[in-house]
Motif scaffolding. Structure first.
Motif, PDB file in Angstrom:
ATOM      1  N   SER A  24      82.145  -9.444 -19.613  1.00  0.00           N
ATOM      2  CA  SER A  24      81.832  -8.486 -18.553  1.00  0.00           C
ATOM      3  C   SER A  24      83.024  -8.370 -17.610  1.00  0.00           C
ATOM      4  O   SER A  24      83.868  -9.259 -17.527  1.00  0.00           O
ATOM      5  CB  SER A  24      80.613  -8.964 -17.762  1.00  0.00           C
ATOM      6  N   LEU A  25      83.059  -7.259 -16.867  1.00  0.00           N
ATOM      7  CA  LEU A  25      84.188  -7.015 -15.971  1.00  0.00           C
ATOM      8  C   LEU A  25      84.304  -8.129 -14.931  1.00  0.00           C
ATOM      9  O   LEU A  25      85.381  -8.623 -14.630  1.00  0.00           O
ATOM     10  CB  LEU A  25      83.991  -5.657 -15.284  1.00  0.00           C
ATOM     11  N   ARG A  26      83.153  -8.533 -14.403  1.00  0.00           N
ATOM     12  CA  ARG A  26      83.133  -9.563 -13.374  1.00  0.00           C
ATOM     13  C   ARG A  26      83.714 -10.870 -13.914  1.00  0.00           C
ATOM     14  O   ARG A  26      84.554 -11.526 -13.302  1.00  0.00           O
ATOM     15  CB  ARG A  26      81.678  -9.771 -12.930  1.00  0.00           C
ATOM     16  N   GLU A  27      83.261 -11.212 -15.101  1.00  0.00           N
ATOM     17  CA  GLU A  27      83.747 -12.404 -15.795  1.00  0.00           C
ATOM     18  C   GLU A  27      85.263 -12.333 -15.988  1.00  0.00           C
ATOM     19  O   GLU A  27      85.985 -13.297 -15.759  1.00  0.00           O
ATOM     20  CB  GLU A  27      83.028 -12.474 -17.158  1.00  0.00           C
ATOM     21  N   ARG A  28      85.731 -11.147 -16.373  1.00  0.00           N
ATOM     22  CA  ARG A  28      87.152 -10.996 -16.679  1.00  0.00           C
ATOM     23  C   ARG A  28      88.002 -11.075 -15.411  1.00  0.00           C
ATOM     24  O   ARG A  28      89.132 -11.556 -15.436  1.00  0.00           O
ATOM     25  CB  ARG A  28      87.397  -9.652 -17.391  1.00  0.00           C
ATOM     26  N   ILE A  29      87.464 -10.585 -14.286  1.00  0.00           N
ATOM     27  CA  ILE A  29      88.263 -10.615 -13.058  1.00  0.00           C
ATOM     28  C   ILE A  29      88.261 -12.008 -12.438  1.00  0.00           C
ATOM     29  O   ILE A  29      89.292 -12.532 -12.041  1.00  0.00           O
ATOM     30  CB  ILE A  29      87.731  -9.583 -12.039  1.00  0.00           C
ATOM     31  N   PHE A  30      87.073 -12.627 -12.363  1.00  0.00           N
ATOM     32  CA  PHE A  30      86.968 -13.842 -11.562  1.00  0.00           C
ATOM     33  C   PHE A  30      87.079 -15.141 -12.354  1.00  0.00           C
ATOM     34  O   PHE A  30      87.406 -16.177 -11.805  1.00  0.00           O
ATOM     35  CB  PHE A  30      85.657 -13.835 -10.770  1.00  0.00           C
ATOM     36  N   LYS A  31      86.748 -15.106 -13.647  1.00  0.00           N
ATOM     37  CA  LYS A  31      86.673 -16.374 -14.376  1.00  0.00           C
ATOM     38  C   LYS A  31      87.809 -16.570 -15.376  1.00  0.00           C
ATOM     39  O   LYS A  31      88.367 -17.642 -15.491  1.00  0.00           O
ATOM     40  CB  LYS A  31      85.326 -16.468 -15.122  1.00  0.00           C
ATOM     41  N   ARG A  32      88.138 -15.533 -16.119  1.00  0.00           N
ATOM     42  CA  ARG A  32      89.172 -15.699 -17.139  1.00  0.00           C
ATOM     43  C   ARG A  32      90.553 -15.426 -16.559  1.00  0.00           C
ATOM     44  O   ARG A  32      90.687 -14.722 -15.574  1.00  0.00           O
ATOM     45  CB  ARG A  32      88.930 -14.702 -18.274  1.00  0.00           C
ATOM     46  N   GLY A  33      91.569 -15.961 -17.213  1.00  0.00           N
ATOM     47  CA  GLY A  33      92.925 -15.607 -16.813  1.00  0.00           C
ATOM     48  C   GLY A  33      93.173 -14.149 -17.170  1.00  0.00           C
ATOM     49  O   GLY A  33      92.606 -13.621 -18.118  1.00  0.00           O
ATOM     50  N   TRP A  34      94.006 -13.478 -16.362  1.00  0.00           N
ATOM     51  CA  TRP A  34      94.274 -12.069 -16.634  1.00  0.00           C
ATOM     52  C   TRP A  34      95.338 -11.929 -17.712  1.00  0.00           C
ATOM     53  O   TRP A  34      96.242 -12.744 -17.827  1.00  0.00           O
ATOM     54  CB  TRP A  34      94.784 -11.365 -15.373  1.00  0.00           C
ATOM     55  N   GLY A  35      95.237 -10.851 -18.470  1.00  0.00           N
ATOM     56  CA  GLY A  35      96.276 -10.541 -19.450  1.00  0.00           C
ATOM     57  C   GLY A  35      97.543 -10.074 -18.747  1.00  0.00           C
ATOM     58  O   GLY A  35      97.522  -9.762 -17.559  1.00  0.00           O
ATOM     59  N   TRP A  36      98.643 -10.010 -19.492  1.00  0.00           N
ATOM     60  CA  TRP A  36      99.914  -9.679 -18.840  1.00  0.00           C
ATOM     61  C   TRP A  36      99.957  -8.265 -18.322  1.00  0.00           C
ATOM     62  O   TRP A  36     100.572  -7.989 -17.302  1.00  0.00           O
ATOM     63  CB  TRP A  36     101.095  -9.976 -19.759  1.00  0.00           C
ATOM     64  N   ARG A  37      99.262  -7.336 -19.006  1.00  0.00           N
ATOM     65  CA  ARG A  37      99.293  -5.945 -18.539  1.00  0.00           C
ATOM     66  C   ARG A  37      98.607  -5.824 -17.184  1.00  0.00           C
ATOM     67  O   ARG A  37      99.167  -5.298 -16.227  1.00  0.00           O
ATOM     68  CB  ARG A  37      98.580  -5.026 -19.523  1.00  0.00           C
ATOM     69  N   SER A  38      97.350  -6.349 -17.113  1.00  0.00           N
ATOM     70  CA  SER A  38      96.599  -6.232 -15.855  1.00  0.00           C
ATOM     71  C   SER A  38      97.365  -6.907 -14.725  1.00  0.00           C
ATOM     72  O   SER A  38      97.488  -6.363 -13.630  1.00  0.00           O
ATOM     73  CB  SER A  38      95.231  -6.902 -15.979  1.00  0.00           C
ATOM     74  N   THR A  39      97.882  -8.117 -14.991  1.00  0.00           N
ATOM     75  CA  THR A  39      98.601  -8.836 -13.948  1.00  0.00           C
ATOM     76  C   THR A  39      99.770  -8.009 -13.435  1.00  0.00           C
ATOM     77  O   THR A  39      99.959  -7.854 -12.225  1.00  0.00           O
ATOM     78  CB  THR A  39      99.134 -10.169 -14.509  1.00  0.00           C
ATOM     79  N   GLY A  40     100.538  -7.474 -14.367  1.00  0.00           N
ATOM     80  CA  GLY A  40     101.721  -6.702 -13.969  1.00  0.00           C
ATOM     81  C   GLY A  40     101.354  -5.481 -13.154  1.00  0.00           C
ATOM     82  O   GLY A  40     101.939  -5.214 -12.095  1.00  0.00           O
ATOM     83  N   VAL A  41     100.343  -4.739 -13.634  1.00  0.00           N
ATOM     84  CA  VAL A  41      99.956  -3.510 -12.928  1.00  0.00           C
ATOM     85  C   VAL A  41      99.432  -3.849 -11.529  1.00  0.00           C
ATOM     86  O   VAL A  41      99.842  -3.249 -10.529  1.00  0.00           O
ATOM     87  CB  VAL A  41      98.882  -2.728 -13.731  1.00  0.00           C
ATOM     88  N   VAL A  42      98.552  -4.875 -11.444  1.00  0.00           N
ATOM     89  CA  VAL A  42      97.972  -5.224 -10.138  1.00  0.00           C
ATOM     90  C   VAL A  42      99.063  -5.675  -9.170  1.00  0.00           C
ATOM     91  O   VAL A  42      99.107  -5.239  -8.012  1.00  0.00           O
ATOM     92  CB  VAL A  42      96.883  -6.312 -10.306  1.00  0.00           C
ATOM     93  N   ILE A  43      99.984  -6.527  -9.639  1.00  0.00           N
ATOM     94  CA  ILE A  43     101.023  -7.014  -8.723  1.00  0.00           C
ATOM     95  C   ILE A  43     101.971  -5.878  -8.325  1.00  0.00           C
ATOM     96  O   ILE A  43     102.397  -5.782  -7.170  1.00  0.00           O
ATOM     97  CB  ILE A  43     101.749  -8.228  -9.332  1.00  0.00           C
ATOM     98  N   GLY A  44     102.245  -4.973  -9.257  1.00  0.00           N
ATOM     99  CA  GLY A  44     103.066  -3.811  -8.905  1.00  0.00           C
ATOM    100  C   GLY A  44     102.401  -2.965  -7.833  1.00  0.00           C
ATOM    101  O   GLY A  44     103.041  -2.516  -6.876  1.00  0.00           O
ATOM    102  N   LEU A  45     101.071  -2.769  -7.959  1.00  0.00           N
ATOM    103  CA  LEU A  45     100.333  -1.984  -6.962  1.00  0.00           C
ATOM    104  C   LEU A  45     100.298  -2.705  -5.619  1.00  0.00           C
ATOM    105  O   LEU A  45     100.396  -2.080  -4.558  1.00  0.00           O
ATOM    106  CB  LEU A  45      98.900  -1.703  -7.453  1.00  0.00           C
ATOM    107  N   ILE A  46     100.167  -4.033  -5.653  1.00  0.00           N
ATOM    108  CA  ILE A  46     100.174  -4.791  -4.394  1.00  0.00           C
ATOM    109  C   ILE A  46     101.532  -4.640  -3.711  1.00  0.00           C
ATOM    110  O   ILE A  46     101.620  -4.527  -2.488  1.00  0.00           O
ATOM    111  CB  ILE A  46      99.826  -6.273  -4.645  1.00  0.00           C
TER     112      ILE A  46
END
Lengths: 346, 345
Positions: B191-213
């Protein structure tokens, strides 16, 4: 699928280039910036400009027995402080309200206007902007603080003991950048008077706080060069050479609205203007803000930065400040006629 | 005090959260490609730079911010970058790595932060300052009108054109050459919640989120008059100076940084990964010494890896590109010496 998304993104990003190039070619017919800038430059470079009037001169003028030469006195303090005490005959319009068209209409165009506030800081700004609007206005040098020693009536007095002992620099700095002027878009109106009036109203009714010496010192010494403001000294070249705030450049007040100086200022950076005691730089600050820059004034100027009176002469001295009479009450339309006896201005 | 400095709080919390979830650490990124031949974190860094590059170019063109590169002082950039790179291998994390691990409860990272502050202050206001000032002064290069160098002003191309062209071409090349069948491992199943809060993020999501931050950080910090996106070292130094000098240096950056530590702490807590963990005393000392080298390197070269690689490279700053390259060289040299040289392992 992922490939297609990436491809689309790539093409969109490339497509932004021609879109941006097309929009930046638009030519604006009337530049509000230029209207305000040339009014400001005319005011600052006029040889007859009197930026400040001393308390002594005002008092002498009021008591010389000739009411015909008395200036119009404008108090811009809040109504409660006006009621506690004001200079005889003064009309009160709080700073945020002064530039409303109906209030500007109450001010005389054929007469000198003397603006006063608490300490001379905001009075200087209103006086400068009134000149841009076509009035002949001067600031009462120290505001109510210079008129009376009564701290009920004139709070916020400068205490020389509170001055800092921050480092000063003697090597000269210059600004070498070359920036586009800010875009000023306050109104769709095209009349020059309205463009200036609206810019002045927006500034006077918005936030126009000063920066303290302590906060400025923190900004330039906090190991974060990105937040360092552009520091502009508007003091004389001699005083600048004697000592200035580290990193500061020197631009005289009369030169601040010249194109060759404005193009050196990054419109996206904060500008801190300072002078001897905070009043001259207040004028520079007000003018830079109506031109679309983000400028603040160093409160109490160089006298708050250093205790060295050679570098920072002319500070407010609470011991030798004057103590003239004042009136109380909230009535605004008091006739300009000093009730106290003459010869009190010594 | 400008109330807008508190915009640093949401930016910092998000940054710390993303760092911890994505385990975003450039030391691991650069070290792993030679030691483990693992490129995932490096790709994260690349994506973050790409996203920020596009955002900064648009914001610069529309007047929200103005591109503000660090001064190009090649001697200080090379020296500072190289020493910083060595330091981060010893410390076990780059500036962002030790910050999110601080939030996770790793005592080794805390000792690296102490070293970073100690030598950072010695370099910015203390005994090393005259030396660094000399190196900087002797090797400074600016444009003819005194502006700091970027690829755009060196080649005389408007910034937005060059930045968007680079980003657009990279995206298209990526689309053309991406390996077929490359997928994110099992991310879709939870689930989305599980993926955001519990699992480690994949490299794509991490990169995009940090770029946006990074984009949010530039906007927020510009609103306070600070014309730069994310940084880390300066925030530690300002906080420390506030504590020891009794004067308030708490501007946008230190507030953002403290929030970053809290954000990483919260992320670790939610994922059940928070735990105070102390390494062996020898490692603790090694981390501290690594932090010391990082502190010197960052204050010498004009910034840590966040200031230069994450925030400076997307602005096409020449100083940051050179400094970033030498951070990588320093990292590889130390990693080779510690893990790969003949006779080790």
């Amino acid at each position: 699928m992922k490939r297609i998304i990436l491809l689309i993104f790539g093409i969109i990003v490339l497509a932004l280039i021609p879109i941006f190039s097309a929009t930046s070619g638009a030519v604006v017919e009337v530049s509000e910036f230029e209207v305000i800038r040339s009014a400001a430059n005319d005011y600052l470079t006029a040889p007859t400009t009197v930026w400040n009037m001393s308390e002594k001169d005002l008092c002498a003028n009021l008591l010389d027995g000739d009411p015909a030469n008395d200036p119009f006195i404008l108090s811009i303090r809040n109504a409660a402080d006006y009621a506690k005490g004001h200079i005889s005959g003064a009309v009160n319009i709080p700073m945020a309200e002064v530039f409303k068209p109906e209030n500007l209409a109450r001010l005389p165009k054929d007469k000198k206007i003397v603006v006063y506030c608490y300490t001379g800081h905001t009075g200087s700004r209103v006086a400068a902007l009134l000149n841009l609007c076509g009035y002949d206005a001067s600031n009462l040098k120290w505001g109510m603080t210079g008129w009376t020693k009564d701290t009920e009536v004139a709070p916020y007095r400068f205490d020389p003991e509170s001055a800092m002992d921050y480092p000063i620099e003697t090597t000269a700095n210059t600004l070498t950048g070359n920036y586009a002027f800010p875009t000023v878009e306050n109104t769709a109106l095209t009349s020059e008077a309205e463009i200036i009036q609206i810019a002045c109203y927006n500034y006077a009714s918005g936030s126009h706080g000063d920066i303290s010496a302590e906060d400025l010192h923190a900004l330039i010494t906090d190991d974060d060069p990105a937040n360092d403001p552009i520091i502009v000294s508007v003091r004389s070249a001699e005083q600048y050479a004697k000592g200035h705030i580290p990193g500061a450049v020197n631009i005289l007040l009369k030169d601040i609205a010249k194109k060759e100086n404005l193009q050196r200022l990054d419109p996206n950076k904060q500008i801190v203007a300072y002078c001897y005691t905070g009043r001259t730089a207040s004028q520079a600050t007000a003018i830079l803000n109506v031109l679309g820059y983000n400028a603040v004034n160093l409160h109490w100027g160089m006298t708050s930065w250093t205790k060295d009176t050679d570098v920072a002469p002319g500070g407010f001295n609470p011991d030798t400040s004057l103590d003239y009479p004042f009136e109380t009450g909230a009535g605004e339309e008091v006739p300009v006629a000093p009730s106290d006896g003459g010869g009190a201005c010594g | 005090m400008n109330p807008l400095i508190f915009t640093g709080i949401p930016v910092g919390l998000a940054f710390g959260f993303a760092l911890q979830r994505g385990r975003f650490c450039m030391n691991s990124a650069f070290r792993d490609i030679i030691v483990l031949k693992d490129y995932d974190l490096l790709k994260s860094v690349g994506v973050a730079i790409l996203v920020s590059m596009i955002g900064f170019a648009i914001m610069d063109k529309t007047g929200v911010i103005s591109i503000s590169p660090v001064t190009f002082w090649w001697g200080a950039n090379m020296l500072g970058g190289f020493i910083f790179g060595i330091g981060m291998v010893l410390a076990g994390g780059c500036a962002s790595g030790i910050t999110y691990r601080f939030g996770e409860g790793m005592v080794g990272a805390m000792s690296a932060v102490v070293g970073l502050i100690f030598f950072g202050l010695m370099t910015s206001v203390g005994v090393f300052k005259p030396f660094v000032d000399t190196v900087r002064g002797a090797t400074t290069i600016t444009t003819a009108d005194g502006a700091n160098l970027t690829l755009a002003n060196v080649f005389g191309i408007p910034h937005y054109i060059l930045a968007l062209a680079i980003a657009g071409v990279v995206l298209i090349l990526w689309a053309v050459f991406a390996k077929k069948g490359e997928s994110t491992k099992g991310e879709e199943s939870a689930s989305l919640r599980e993926r955001i809060f519990k699992r480690g993020w994949g490299w794509r999501s991490t990169g995009v989120v940090i770029g946006l931050i990074g984009i949010a950080a530039f906007t927020a910090s510009a609103s306070t008059g600070r014309m730069y996106p994310l940084s880390i070292t300066g925030g530690y130094l300002s906080t420390t100076k506030t504590l020891i000098m009794g004067q308030n240096f708490m501007t946008w950056l230190p507030i953002m940084l403290l929030s970053t530590i809290v954000g990483a702490f919260l992320a670790a807590l939610i994922a059940g990964e928070f735990k105070l963990r102390a390494p062996a005393p020898k490692t603790l000392i090694q981390c501290f010494l690594g932090g010391c080298l990082m502190g010197f390197g960052a204050e010498c070269g004009g910034g840590c890896n966040i200031t230069h690689i994450l925030s400076g490279v997307p602005q096409l700053s020449l100083s940051s590109i050179l400094n970033g390259a030498f951070i990588i060289f320093g990292c590889w040299a130390a990693a080779w010496f510690m893990f790969l040289r003949p006779g080790r392992a």
